[in-house]
Design an enzyme around this catalytic site. Structure first.
Site, PDB file in Angstrom:
ATOM      1  N   SER A   7      -2.813  67.282   3.179  1.00 53.13           N
ATOM      2  CA  SER A   7      -0.855  66.911   2.809  1.00 53.13           C
ATOM      3  C   SER A   7      -0.227  66.239   1.878  1.00 53.13           C
ATOM      4  O   SER A   7      -0.783  65.202   2.391  1.00 53.13           O
ATOM      5  CB  SER A   7       0.085  67.128   4.052  1.00 53.13           C
ATOM      6  OG  SER A   7       1.309  66.559   4.328  1.00 53.13           O
ATOM      7  N   HIS A  32      -1.167  71.611   1.061  1.00 53.46           N
ATOM      8  CA  HIS A  32       0.207  71.762   1.870  1.00 53.46           C
ATOM      9  C   HIS A  32       1.023  70.559   0.962  1.00 53.46           C
ATOM     10  O   HIS A  32       0.811  69.172   1.229  1.00 53.46           O
ATOM     11  CB  HIS A  32       0.354  70.848   3.504  1.00 53.46           C
ATOM     12  CG  HIS A  32       0.824  71.788   4.522  1.00 53.46           C
ATOM     13  ND1 HIS A  32       0.543  73.272   4.555  1.00 53.46           N
ATOM     14  CD2 HIS A  32       1.431  70.593   4.928  1.00 53.46           C
ATOM     15  CE1 HIS A  32       1.894  73.108   5.518  1.00 53.46           C
ATOM     16  NE2 HIS A  32       2.315  71.759   5.711  1.00 53.46           N
ATOM     17  N   ASP A  34       4.812  70.321   1.608  1.00 53.97           N
ATOM     18  CA  ASP A  34       5.720  69.617   2.606  1.00 53.97           C
ATOM     19  C   ASP A  34       7.251  69.079   2.215  1.00 53.97           C
ATOM     20  O   ASP A  34       7.558  68.326   1.803  1.00 53.97           O
ATOM     21  CB  ASP A  34       5.137  68.029   3.872  1.00 53.97           C
ATOM     22  CG  ASP A  34       4.243  68.466   4.644  1.00 53.97           C
ATOM     23  OD1 ASP A  34       4.598  69.727   5.131  1.00 53.97           O
ATOM     24  OD2 ASP A  34       3.240  67.794   5.167  1.00 53.97           O
ATOM     25  N   MET A  36      11.160  68.955   2.824  1.00 53.86           N
ATOM     26  CA  MET A  36      12.090  68.570   3.575  1.00 53.86           C
ATOM     27  C   MET A  36      13.089  68.345   3.139  1.00 53.86           C
ATOM     28  O   MET A  36      13.208  67.632   2.261  1.00 53.86           O
ATOM     29  CB  MET A  36      11.401  67.446   4.387  1.00 53.86           C
ATOM     30  CG  MET A  36      10.285  67.502   5.079  1.00 53.86           C
ATOM     31  SD  MET A  36       9.725  65.987   6.333  1.00 53.86           S
ATOM     32  CE  MET A  36       7.859  65.757   6.416  1.00 53.86           C
ATOM     33  N   HIS A  65       5.558  74.123   3.155  1.00 52.94           N
ATOM     34  CA  HIS A  65       5.440  74.929   4.002  1.00 52.94           C
ATOM     35  C   HIS A  65       7.617  74.102   4.172  1.00 52.94           C
ATOM     36  O   HIS A  65       7.511  72.509   4.262  1.00 52.94           O
ATOM     37  CB  HIS A  65       5.148  73.604   5.147  1.00 52.94           C
ATOM     38  CG  HIS A  65       5.026  73.255   6.351  1.00 52.94           C
ATOM     39  ND1 HIS A  65       5.074  72.585   7.277  1.00 52.94           N
ATOM     40  CD2 HIS A  65       5.791  73.675   7.443  1.00 52.94           C
ATOM     41  CE1 HIS A  65       6.225  72.326   8.305  1.00 52.94           C
ATOM     42  NE2 HIS A  65       6.377  73.117   8.137  1.00 52.94           N
ATOM     43  N   MET A  67      10.815  72.961   5.742  1.00 50.09           N
ATOM     44  CA  MET A  67      11.338  72.387   7.144  1.00 50.09           C
ATOM     45  C   MET A  67      12.607  72.335   6.290  1.00 50.09           C
ATOM     46  O   MET A  67      13.305  70.959   6.087  1.00 50.09           O
ATOM     47  CB  MET A  67      10.094  71.130   7.418  1.00 50.09           C
ATOM     48  CG  MET A  67       8.876  71.804   8.305  1.00 50.09           C
ATOM     49  SD  MET A  67       8.561  69.673   7.886  1.00 50.09           S
ATOM     50  CE  MET A  67       7.325  69.943   6.409  1.00 50.09           C
ATOM     51  N   MET A 136       2.863  73.675  14.998  1.00 53.73           N
ATOM     52  CA  MET A 136       3.135  72.527  14.529  1.00 53.73           C
ATOM     53  C   MET A 136       3.089  71.558  15.892  1.00 53.73           C
ATOM     54  O   MET A 136       2.584  71.852  17.005  1.00 53.73           O
ATOM     55  CB  MET A 136       4.743  72.034  14.626  1.00 53.73           C
ATOM     56  CG  MET A 136       4.852  72.506  13.254  1.00 53.73           C
ATOM     57  SD  MET A 136       4.441  71.992  11.903  1.00 53.73           S
ATOM     58  CE  MET A 136       4.489  69.842  12.051  1.00 53.73           C
ATOM     59  N   GLY A 141       8.268  65.655  10.372  1.00 51.39           N
ATOM     60  CA  GLY A 141       9.328  65.301   9.345  1.00 51.39           C
ATOM     61  C   GLY A 141       8.574  63.938   9.151  1.00 51.39           C
ATOM     62  O   GLY A 141       9.069  63.271   7.924  1.00 51.39           O
ATOM     63  N   PHE A 142       7.301  63.251   9.994  1.00 51.27           N
ATOM     64  CA  PHE A 142       6.922  62.338   9.601  1.00 51.27           C
ATOM     65  C   PHE A 142       5.550  62.597   9.189  1.00 51.27           C
ATOM     66  O   PHE A 142       5.241  62.974  10.444  1.00 51.27           O
ATOM     67  CB  PHE A 142       7.859  61.271  10.115  1.00 51.27           C
ATOM     68  CG  PHE A 142       8.438  61.277  10.075  1.00 51.27           C
ATOM     69  CD1 PHE A 142       9.368  60.402   8.931  1.00 51.27           C
ATOM     70  CD2 PHE A 142       9.597  61.454  11.133  1.00 51.27           C
ATOM     71  CE1 PHE A 142      10.199  59.720   8.847  1.00 51.27           C
ATOM     72  CE2 PHE A 142      11.266  61.323  10.665  1.00 51.27           C
ATOM     73  CZ  PHE A 142      11.400  60.416   9.858  1.00 51.27           C
ATOM     74  N   ASP A 174      -0.543  72.202  11.722  1.00 56.35           N
ATOM     75  CA  ASP A 174      -0.356  71.032  11.208  1.00 56.35           C
ATOM     76  C   ASP A 174      -0.018  70.010  11.826  1.00 56.35           C
ATOM     77  O   ASP A 174       0.898  70.498  12.564  1.00 56.35           O
ATOM     78  CB  ASP A 174       0.512  70.963  10.372  1.00 56.35           C
ATOM     79  CG  ASP A 174       1.133  70.305   9.507  1.00 56.35           C
ATOM     80  OD1 ASP A 174       0.875  69.435   8.943  1.00 56.35           O
ATOM     81  OD2 ASP A 174       2.160  70.800   8.706  1.00 56.35           O
TER      82      ASP A 174
HETATM   83  C1  DX5 Z   1       4.698  67.025   9.288  1.00 54.85           C
HETATM   84  C2  DX5 Z   1       4.065  67.184   8.337  1.00 54.85           C
HETATM   85  C3  DX5 Z   1       2.905  67.828   8.604  1.00 54.85           C
HETATM   86  C4  DX5 Z   1       2.316  65.828   7.949  1.00 54.85           C
HETATM   87  C5  DX5 Z   1       0.721  65.739   8.631  1.00 54.85           C
HETATM   88  O1  DX5 Z   1       6.274  66.874   9.431  1.00 54.85           O
HETATM   89  O2  DX5 Z   1       4.984  68.891   7.853  1.00 54.85           O
HETATM   90  O3  DX5 Z   1       2.396  68.342   6.903  1.00 54.85           O
HETATM   91  O4  DX5 Z   1       2.022  66.208   6.669  1.00 54.85           O
HETATM   92  O5  DX5 Z   1       0.798  64.721   8.499  1.00 54.85           O
HETATM   93  P1  DX5 Z   1      -0.202  63.882   9.689  1.00 54.85           P
HETATM   94  O6  DX5 Z   1      -1.774  64.793   9.056  1.00 54.85           O
HETATM   95  O7  DX5 Z   1      -0.349  62.547   9.132  1.00 54.85           O
HETATM   96  O8  DX5 Z   1       0.263  64.185  10.810  1.00 54.85           O
HETATM   97 ZN    ZN Z   2       3.655  70.243   7.208  1.00 52.13          ZN
END
Ligand code: DX5
Ligand code: ZN
Length: 220
Positions: A7, A32, A34, A36, A65, A67, A136, A141-142, A174
């Protein structure tokens, strides 16, 4: 063989090309990405222009992905920017079936993501339309959050649904996955593992990817 999707969220945003090249050379299967928007989740990351620039620097499969709220407004932008797989949240739309058709209409693979508290029956009438389900295992978010243990049972149930109804669908997990728990996640039924902090915060990225692939693949 399981697939590993580092990610980008945990990469150095000032050195994205460098970090993506590192994971690509280290045997990552997908990148991946992300996205947001500060509304669907309480964080803001990147949009189509960054995906488009990175597309010229990498031949990895771009696993985007989303979000974001109103995802229907942005599918074409992300498709044109070079996404290969576009995953939308079931919670972010009133018209999931239509949204999936929109992604496929752009010639892209379609994924549906479910937050930790979202029941799997959202998948029941769309599973045959999908290329991927994303479970998930943290609240999105983080990066760097702790894996939520109820995800194991959910993964098992979704694996059963996939095997009985549409066996080609990938099952991605994820959030909070690393070398210590990847085997349990794969044993439950996942075949694509997203890992952000576990990979990018590790001292030896190639070794971590290798360890995760091997630990996961032993379970199949
Ligand atoms: C969370 C993201 C993930 C995140 C995973 O909101 O969708 O893809 O980056 O990070 P780790 O592997 O550190 O939990
Ligand atoms: Zn993700």
């Amino acid at each position: 063989m399981i697939k590993i999707a580092p990610s980008m969220l945990s990469a150095d945003f000032a050195n994205l090309e460098r970090d993506i090249t590192i994971v690509e050379k280290a045997g990552a299967d997908l990148l991946h990405v992300d996205v947001m928007d500060g509304h669907f989740v309480p964080n803001i990351t990147i949009g189509p222009p960054v995906v488009k620039s990175l597309r010229t620097k990498s031949s990895l499969v771009f696993d985007v992905h989303l979000m974001i709220e109103n995802p229907e407004l942005y599918i074409k932008n992300f498709a044109d920017s070079g996404a290969d797989i576009i995953t939308v949240h079931a919670e972010a739309t009133n018209h999931l079936h239509r949204l999936i058709q929109m992604i496929k209409g752009e010639g892209k693979k379609a994924g549906v993501a479910l937050n930790p508290a979202t029941p799997i029956n959202f998948l029941e009438y769309v599973i045959e339309e999908l290329d991927m389900v994303l479970i998930m295992s943290v609240n999105p978010g983080f990066g760097g959050q702790k894996f939520i243990n109820s995800a194991y049972e959910k993964i098992t149930k979704v694996r059963k649904l996939i095997d009985s109804r549409s066996p080609g669908v990938d099952l991605q997990v994820d959030g909070g996955v690393g070398p210590e728990n990847v085997s349990g996640v794969v044993k439950s039924g996942a075949n694509i593992i997203v890992a952000g902090s576990a990979i990018f915060n590790s001292k030896d990225i190639p070794a971590t990817i290798k360890i995760m692939k091997e630990a996961g693949s032993r379970q199949i």
